[in-house]
Write a protein that holds these residues in place. Sequence first.
Motif, PDB file in Angstrom:
ATOM      1  N   TYR A 135      -1.719  -2.592  -1.916  1.00 45.77           N
ATOM      2  CA  TYR A 135      -1.460  -2.516  -0.487  1.00 45.77           C
ATOM      3  C   TYR A 135      -0.404  -3.522  -0.072  1.00 45.77           C
ATOM      4  N   GLY A 136      -0.205  -4.551  -0.885  1.00 44.33           N
ATOM      5  CA  GLY A 136       0.807  -5.548  -0.585  1.00 44.33           C
ATOM      6  C   GLY A 136       0.758  -6.677  -1.597  1.00 44.33           C
ATOM      7  N   PHE A 181      -6.274 -10.467  -5.531  1.00 42.28           N
ATOM      8  CA  PHE A 181      -6.124 -11.199  -6.786  1.00 42.28           C
ATOM      9  C   PHE A 181      -5.016 -12.215  -6.632  1.00 42.28           C
ATOM     10  N   LEU A 182      -5.128 -13.303  -7.374  1.00 38.26           N
ATOM     11  CA  LEU A 182      -4.148 -14.384  -7.336  1.00 38.26           C
ATOM     12  C   LEU A 182      -3.790 -14.753  -8.763  1.00 38.26           C
ATOM     13  N   SER A 220       0.027 -13.327  -4.893  1.00 32.59           N
ATOM     14  CA  SER A 220      -1.185 -12.764  -4.301  1.00 32.59           C
ATOM     15  C   SER A 220      -1.007 -11.263  -4.208  1.00 32.59           C
ATOM     16  N   ILE A 221      -2.032 -10.527  -4.576  1.00 35.94           N
ATOM     17  CA  ILE A 221      -1.957  -9.071  -4.593  1.00 35.94           C
ATOM     18  C   ILE A 221      -3.154  -8.493  -3.851  1.00 35.94           C
ATOM     19  N   LEU A 222      -2.902  -7.606  -2.894  1.00 37.94           N
ATOM     20  CA  LEU A 222      -3.955  -6.846  -2.236  1.00 37.94           C
ATOM     21  C   LEU A 222      -3.958  -5.476  -2.888  1.00 37.94           C
ATOM     22  N   THR A 223      -5.108  -5.071  -3.421  1.00 37.98           N
ATOM     23  CA  THR A 223      -5.155  -3.893  -4.272  1.00 37.98           C
ATOM     24  C   THR A 223      -6.479  -3.159  -4.130  1.00 37.98           C
TER      25      THR A 223
END
Length: 143
Positions: free
Chosen positions: A52-53, A105-106, A115-118
Amino acid sequence: MKTPEPKLLNVESKFKTDRSIYVDEIRFSDNGLDVYVNSINWQVKVNFDCIYGFRVLDEGDLGEFWSECNLTVGWCFEVTEGGWTSLENSRPHFITGKLYNPREFLIIGLNECVSILTHEPPSITDKSSYNKRFNKDNVVAPL
């Protein structure tokens, strides 16, 4: 609005942490987000296929995390509270948080942190052996 203190879980992998880890490259494509992470002992590709970002920050901008996560503990973490998602959820127009409740996740390195929004946990592929692909449980999965 103050976000809660960060809470993290170490993402276990066969690629052990050390103080030489750095984020080498980031690629965003139709295949998702690939984060290439190197150590003196290994090189991996971390793939998030449905994101998502993502954001990339200098490690100095994430000081609130260092009591919970650093390169002596791990290099890939799931942020369960108090991270970027919490910060974005404080905005009334962060639709992704309201509709999808993304996981965060980082990946940390000596300098850059991603940083990942998933939707799903990452898969980790050993770059020195393209015949192996490891899923979140360190099980060799078909390519």
